[in-house]
Design a protein around this motif. Structure first.
Motif, PDB file in Angstrom:
ATOM      1  N   THR A  95       0.831  -1.202   0.000  1.00 55.64           N
ATOM      2  CA  THR A  95       0.000   0.000   0.000  1.00 55.64           C
ATOM      3  C   THR A  95       0.869   1.257   0.000  1.00 55.64           C
ATOM      4  OG1 THR A  95      -0.101   0.151   2.420  1.00 55.64           O
ATOM      5  CG2 THR A  95      -1.735  -1.262   1.342  1.00 55.64           C
ATOM      6  N   ASP A  96       0.198   2.409  -0.108  1.00 55.28           N
ATOM      7  CA  ASP A  96       0.841   3.726   0.045  1.00 55.28           C
ATOM      8  C   ASP A  96       2.000   3.913  -0.931  1.00 55.28           C
ATOM      9  OD1 ASP A  96      -0.939   4.132   2.148  1.00 55.28           O
ATOM     10  OD2 ASP A  96       0.485   3.405   3.641  1.00 55.28           O
ATOM     11  N   TRP A  97       1.692   3.827  -2.208  1.00 53.53           N
ATOM     12  CA  TRP A  97       2.715   3.938  -3.251  1.00 53.53           C
ATOM     13  C   TRP A  97       3.092   5.395  -3.517  1.00 53.53           C
ATOM     14  CZ3 TRP A  97       4.988   0.071  -6.355  1.00 53.53           C
ATOM     15  CH2 TRP A  97       4.581  -1.234  -6.031  1.00 53.53           C
ATOM     16  N   PRO A  98       4.305   5.624  -4.031  1.00 54.99           N
ATOM     17  CA  PRO A  98       4.667   6.980  -4.465  1.00 54.99           C
ATOM     18  C   PRO A  98       3.714   7.458  -5.549  1.00 54.99           C
ATOM     19  CG  PRO A  98       6.615   5.585  -4.355  1.00 54.99           C
ATOM     20  CD  PRO A  98       5.431   4.680  -4.181  1.00 54.99           C
ATOM     21  N   SER A  99       3.264   8.676  -5.422  1.00 56.62           N
ATOM     22  CA  SER A  99       2.259   9.196  -6.355  1.00 56.62           C
ATOM     23  C   SER A  99       2.732   9.167  -7.801  1.00 56.62           C
ATOM     24  CB  SER A  99       1.879  10.627  -5.968  1.00 56.62           C
ATOM     25  OG  SER A  99       1.311  10.650  -4.680  1.00 56.62           O
ATOM     26  N   LYS A 100       4.029   9.400  -8.022  1.00 50.97           N
ATOM     27  CA  LYS A 100       4.522   9.493  -9.395  1.00 50.97           C
ATOM     28  C   LYS A 100       4.544   8.138 -10.108  1.00 50.97           C
ATOM     29  CE  LYS A 100       9.467   9.252  -8.202  1.00 50.97           C
ATOM     30  NZ  LYS A 100      10.750   9.985  -8.280  1.00 50.97           N
TER      31      LYS A 100
END
Length: 438
Positions: free
Chosen positions: A329-334
């Motif tokens: 979960t909680d991946w880098p937005s880019k």
């Protein structure tokens, strides 16, 4: 009931029992094997449910029936009318002695491959002659499990109050603005085969349906040549209104877990035939953040800089540590598409997740952007023109609720359910970079 002239199939092979001793049956199928021993012939007839032994003793059948039996070859299509005879020495405790045999169609010889599995063939030969390969009991077992999987997935969605929809596969623009598309000529216009139903799923959230799902084909023009990729695949997709990423993960967890249970309970015969080590997962899957995943990879000597997508080596290292099913979960937005919602407190990360099985990605999902202005801003920030998403963006102007969803690769899901190393084993007629026929 199969109608053929004055004959009707009375039973599949698995429906005939020793207790039916003396009863007349009509069976139809393919000649799996035949042995002719002078005044006695043994025919193993195969239908979709298994095999059954037909015994043709010259002294107990008509001359015509015996002569017909002698003409039969492997993979001929036949119909047999006969009586069940209980016999402890026979397979399954009985055999059938025919009163009449009809040859419905002859098979040419030699066969391109052997459906009885006595002579092995490589996967390319098997796929070239897939109609014959699919007669093999083990291959049929795979697709019975696939059918059970799709049935289970649908049942879970229906139980959870979802509505099944079908979205277009001919589209005017890319789903995610990518270049890996199959262009086609659509009258006077250019069109593409759909990469994903993503934009249409989100538009459905503006309709008030609340929860929808779709099971359908997707197309990716990626020039890969691996055992886990296809250019045409079946995707299981869902979108949920008034929901966040945690709600979406809960539904995905339930869909996957229920599928394991249904196959375990309903496909024991196929599991045994395939000889697979089929075990139920835990009801709740482990969850780790992207940061934790990177730490695991780095601790095992696989260098990953924060913000990079995970390499194959990193996925392998993380999978070895985590085991079977788990979420990242909680991946880098880019690393995620423009429609993925960024975290309110830290815009560098987003509310996205992947479902992994060891090192294999099964599903990707997220909470979506539901505000028009933010969506337009995200599209521009990724170097794309919002005008290319006109009808999609319009749905966000008139009351779009918060929503989340995911896509699950049905073919990859089949790989883990049936312990297959090559995704092509799990698809009837696979489409990859080299294969466009049959």
């Amino acid at each position: 009931m199969f109608l053929l002239g004055d004959w009707r199939r009375t039973n599949y092979s698995n429906e005939v029992k020793p207790e039916m001793d003396g009863e007349e049956v009509i069976l139809m199928g393919w000649v799996h094997s035949i042995r002719a021993l002078g005044k006695l012939a043994f025919i193993i007839l195969r239908d979709r449910e298994g095999t059954i032994q037909i015994v043709v003793p010259k002294q107990k059948v008509s001359e015509e029936t015996f002569a017909t039996a002698k003409k039969i070859g492997k993979e001929d299509v036949i119909a047999v009318k006969g009586k069940v005879v209980a016999n402890e020495k026979a397979p399954n405790g009985f055999e059938v002695i025919p009163t009449e045999i009809r040859i419905l169609n002859k098979a040419e010889t030699p066969l391109p491959l052997d459906p009885s599995e006595k002579v092995p063939a490589d996967i390319d030969t098997r796929l070239d002659k897939r109609f014959l390969d699919l007669r093999r009991p083990k291959i049929q077992a795979l697709f019975r499990i696939r059918s059970e999987m799709l049935k289970s997935v649908r049942n879970t969605f229906y139980e959870e109050g979802f509505i099944e929809v079908n979205t277009p596969k001919l589209v005017a623009s890319a789903t995610e603005g990518g270049t890996e598309l199959f262009p086609i000529s659509y009258f006077e216009k250019e069109a593409f085969l759909g990469q994903s139903p993503q934009l249409y799923k989100q538009m459905m959230m503006a309709s008030g349906f609340d929860k929808v799902f779709e099971i359908g084909p997707i197309f990716r023009a990626e020039e890969h040549n691996t055992r886990r990729h296809l250019n045409e695949a079946i995707s299981i997709d869902t979108e949920m209104s008034f929901s966040d990423d945690r709600d979406a993960m809960d539904v995905l967890e339930k869909v996957v877990y229920n599928t394991f249970v249904d196959i375990y309970e309903n496909r024991e015969k196929e599991i045994e035939l395939l000889g697979i080590d089929f075990k139920l997962p835990e009801k709740k899957f482990d969850r780790i953040t992207y940061d934790e995943a990177v730490d695991i990879a780095n601790s095992k000597g696989v260098e990953i800089e924060w913000g990079e997508d995970l390499s194959r080596a990193a996925e392998k290292a993380i999978g070895d540590e985590m085991g079977d099913l788990y979420f990242i979960t909680d991946w880098p937005s880019k690393t995620r598409p423009f429609y993925t919602l960024h975290d309110e407190k830290n815009p560098e990360i987003c509310k996205a997740f992947d479902l992994m099985y060891k090192e294999l990605e099964l599903s990707s999902g997220a909470q979506r952007v539901h505000k028009y202005d933010l969506l337009v801003e995200n599209i521009k920030s990724m170097g794309m023109n919002p005008e290319g998403f006109g009808t999609y963006l319009e749905a966000f102007k008139y009351g779009m609720p918060p929503h989340a969803g995911w896509g699950l690769g049905a073919d990859r899901f089949m790989m883990i359910l049936t312990c297959q190393e090559n995704i092509r084993e799990c698809v009837l007629f696979p489409r990859d970079r080299q294969r466009l026929t049959p």
